[in-house]
Design a protein around this motif. Sequence first.
Motif, PDB file in Angstrom:
ATOM      1  N   LYS A 276       0.827  -1.201   0.000  1.00 10.57           N
ATOM      2  CA  LYS A 276       0.000   0.000   0.000  1.00 10.57           C
ATOM      3  C   LYS A 276       0.869   1.261   0.000  1.00 10.57           C
ATOM      4  O   LYS A 276       0.596   2.223  -0.739  1.00 10.57           O
ATOM      5  N   ILE A 277       1.909   1.277   0.817  1.00  9.00           N
ATOM      6  CA  ILE A 277       2.802   2.437   0.864  1.00  9.00           C
ATOM      7  C   ILE A 277       3.507   2.632  -0.469  1.00  9.00           C
ATOM      8  O   ILE A 277       3.655   3.764  -0.960  1.00  9.00           O
ATOM      9  N   PHE A 278       3.921   1.536  -1.088  1.00 10.28           N
ATOM     10  CA  PHE A 278       4.569   1.635  -2.389  1.00 10.28           C
ATOM     11  C   PHE A 278       3.603   2.176  -3.444  1.00 10.28           C
ATOM     12  O   PHE A 278       3.994   2.945  -4.327  1.00 10.28           O
ATOM     13  N   GLU A 279       2.361   1.765  -3.375  1.00 13.34           N
ATOM     14  CA  GLU A 279       1.362   2.270  -4.330  1.00 13.34           C
ATOM     15  C   GLU A 279       1.165   3.770  -4.165  1.00 13.34           C
ATOM     16  O   GLU A 279       1.090   4.512  -5.149  1.00 13.34           O
ATOM     17  N   ILE A 280       1.099   4.222  -2.924  1.00  9.19           N
ATOM     18  CA  ILE A 280       0.900   5.644  -2.656  1.00  9.19           C
ATOM     19  C   ILE A 280       2.055   6.472  -3.223  1.00  9.19           C
ATOM     20  O   ILE A 280       1.846   7.556  -3.772  1.00  9.19           O
ATOM     21  N   HIS A 281       3.260   5.957  -3.116  1.00  8.40           N
ATOM     22  CA  HIS A 281       4.450   6.706  -3.526  1.00  8.40           C
ATOM     23  C   HIS A 281       4.997   6.270  -4.891  1.00  8.40           C
ATOM     24  O   HIS A 281       6.095   6.677  -5.268  1.00  8.40           O
ATOM     25  N   SER A 282       4.226   5.459  -5.613  1.00  9.01           N
ATOM     26  CA  SER A 282       4.619   5.007  -6.962  1.00  9.01           C
ATOM     27  C   SER A 282       5.999   4.347  -6.970  1.00  9.01           C
ATOM     28  O   SER A 282       6.837   4.617  -7.830  1.00  9.01           O
TER      29      SER A 282
END
Length: 325
Positions: A241-247
Amino acid sequence: MGQLIKLQDYVSRYQQDIFVYPSRFVRLKKQQWDKWHKAWEANESFNPESGQRYTAGTAEWLEEEKEPLMEKLKGLLKRGKNEELEEYEAVGDEVTKEEDVLEFEASFAVRPETIDNLKHQFLDQLYRFQMKWATSTLTEKSFPDKHYYYDEKLKYFLQRYPDTYLVMFNPIFLLKKAPVETEIIVISPTEVWCISFLEEEDSAVFSGSKDRFWTKKGKGEEKKVLNPLLALNRTEKIVRKIFEIHSIELPIKKALLTRNGYIDYPAAPIDVQLIEKRTYDQWFQTMRSQRSPLKHVQLKGAQALLQYCQTASVKRLEWENRDES
């Protein structure tokens, strides 16, 4: 030696600048090892009593302070707060105090007989230095539980993996104002591993299922153990989820690790690698053979994760006094 960028909720200097400290650690570790190795081959003494001090030749490990700490700070304060921080951090971020020296120095009473013994002693001393970097900064410090200085699993990641592996050991994330403790996260140059240990006595067999509890068969009676995939899946979801938020585009893998036992789970999810006694050596050698240098996307991923971590620390006494004045 893997780098400990986050331990539980302790303050870490990697949080200050993840783009600086990993490469600095790799460089300075090499400098120190070269000094140790050359002195050992030349049969030179390592004893502190000999007057020799094998410290890194840069201010990044240690800035020798000949004047008291507060006198140094007072002088810097006259130049302005921002200039003070920039200059003081530029000389290495380390403040030398009698009770809190962030120094890594080659020093042992008995000369190692073999190169392997030399490596072990070097890694043991470097491990304690890593604990300093993972629990303190110039202005703050945390109070780690003493058992971490001897934790076998933590030492396993820090002493047996490449320098370019960034380790988050059971970090606590602050999500929607709620703290969530996770499993071990290892950020390599090419992928992220979420790892959970499942180890008890030697040759124990764990029977897996989708249920809340698994069965452990070993010495004595069978017993129930909490399904380890619950925490592992939770950790992977947080990272994703964190990776998705920060691309952030880094593959995320999950591993359930038992180095001394076996896992019996024919219907195991395909997105989890079950690493047990029969397959451990091959997996471990693959992990250790990683030769990629630190990568920008890796550091961006680490930075994104660190931003969501909870931190419990206190200001160093000298900085509290400065604020009061």
